[in-house]
Design an enzyme around this catalytic site. Structure first.
Site, short mmCIF file in Angstrom:
data_model
loop_
_atom_site.label_atom_id
_atom_site.label_comp_id
_atom_site.label_asym_id
_atom_site.label_seq_id
_atom_site.Cartn_x
_atom_site.Cartn_y
_atom_site.Cartn_z
N HIS A 1 5.77 50.71 28.74
CA HIS A 1 6.36 49.74 29.67
C HIS A 1 6.28 50.32 31.08
O HIS A 1 6.61 51.49 31.28
CB HIS A 1 7.81 49.45 29.28
CG HIS A 1 8.43 48.39 30.14
ND1 HIS A 1 8.10 47.06 30.03
CD2 HIS A 1 9.33 48.48 31.16
CE1 HIS A 1 8.77 46.36 30.94
NE2 HIS A 1 9.53 47.20 31.63
N SER B 1 -6.84 48.62 29.57
CA SER B 1 -7.08 49.92 30.21
C SER B 1 -6.34 51.04 29.49
O SER B 1 -6.84 52.17 29.41
CB SER B 1 -6.72 49.87 31.69
OG SER B 1 -5.33 49.80 31.88
N ARG C 1 3.11 39.38 23.47
CA ARG C 1 3.74 38.38 22.61
C ARG C 1 5.01 38.99 22.03
O ARG C 1 5.01 40.15 21.62
CB ARG C 1 2.76 38.06 21.48
CG ARG C 1 2.87 36.67 20.93
CD ARG C 1 1.79 36.46 19.87
NE ARG C 1 2.37 35.76 18.73
CZ ARG C 1 2.50 34.44 18.66
NH1 ARG C 1 2.08 33.70 19.64
NH2 ARG C 1 3.06 33.87 17.62
C1 GRF Z 1 0.43 47.81 31.35
O1 GRF Z 1 0.95 47.82 32.63
C2 GRF Z 1 1.49 48.12 30.33
O2 GRF Z 1 2.46 48.98 30.80
C3 GRF Z 1 2.08 46.76 30.07
O3 GRF Z 1 1.00 45.89 30.10
C4 GRF Z 1 -0.05 46.43 30.90
C5 GRF Z 1 -1.26 46.49 30.06
O4 GRF Z 1 -2.42 46.89 30.78
N1 GRF Z 1 2.81 46.77 28.82
P1 GRF Z 1 -3.75 47.23 29.99
O5 GRF Z 1 -4.11 45.97 29.19
O6 GRF Z 1 -3.52 48.40 29.12
O7 GRF Z 1 -4.77 47.49 31.07
#
Ligand code: GRF
Length: 215
Positions: free
Chosen positions: A108, A12, A90
């Site tokens: 994050h 997303s 990863r």
């Molecule tokens: C998000 O919450 C991001 O902050 C974290 O992993 C999630 C990824 O979501 N690092 P998406 O794949 O971008 O929907």
């Protein structure tokens, strides 16, 4: 601005970034999306935007170092200005981080340095904080602890769950990640030790506090 994005899942954030390029809000393009997971829905997101997507299977390599060395070479073939981690689940080897230090960023879902690592939103709910949020930061060898580019604050209500807080935070992730990439693409982001300055950005303008009485 040419970027390469690394994903593992839903994609997303990738979508929000791709949309910002498509609409011309950010000038440039995403030239490649790499996933370490075969069935990552984010690969479909890439396809939908006409972006090259590649699944690179960690199982085909001897270990983290070898996988990451391959990734470094593959990414360098695209000659990117920026490498964007968008839900890449990863752990990165030191060699990878060194190869792209200064042009490697991550998002994050907490206000770092609070709630590093996995399940940041659950950690925030369990701790009972009244505010959490999300952070775009440069990646250094310290996990979720590199210099902060931008953060958004999200209030946590007493009845919030991991799920509801994650949704609220995610909507801000989709705003701050394209924003950070745009600033970088405009050459406005300067790193001074741990402090990142965005030239010309309006600071002190976020209405982030709750309704406090006047004292
Ligand atoms: C998000 O919450 C991001 O902050 C974290 O992993 C999630 C990824 O979501 N690092 P998406 O794949 O971008 O929907």
């Amino acid at each position: 601005m040419n970027i390469v994005a690394l994903i593992s899942g839903r994609g997303s954030n990738l979508r929000a970034i791709a949309e910002a390029f498509r609409s011309g809000k950010i000038k440039g393009r995403i030239s490649l999306v790499i996933s370490n997971k075969k069935d990552a829905p984010g690969l479909d997101v890439a396809r939908g935007y006409g972006i090259k997507g590649e699944f690179i299977d960690p199982k085909g390599f001897q270990g983290r170092e070898e996988y990451d060395r391959y990734l470094i070479d593959r990414i360098n073939m695209e000659n990117p200005d920026l490498v964007v981690l968008a839900g890449y689940m990863r752990i990165l080897s030191d060699a990878f981080i060194e190869a792209f230090e200064g042009k490697l960023i991550n998002i994050h879902p907490s206000l770092i340095p609070a709630f590093k690592g996995l399940h940041a939103q659950r950690q925030a709910v369990e701790f009972g904080v009244r505010f959490s949020g999300c952070t775009v930061h440069y990646v250094t060898k310290d996990l979720d602890a590199g210099p902060v580019i931008v953060q958004a604050v999200v209030p946590v209500n007493p009845d919030d769950t991991e799920q509801s807080l994650s949704e609220k935070i995610l909507s801000y992730e989709h705003r701050i990640y394209p924003q950070a990439i745009k600033w970088i693409s405009e050459g406005r982001v300067k790193i001074n030790g741990r402090t990142v300055v965005v030239e010309g950005a309006r600071y002190n303008s976020l209405p982030v506090n709750p309704e406090l009485e006047d004292f």
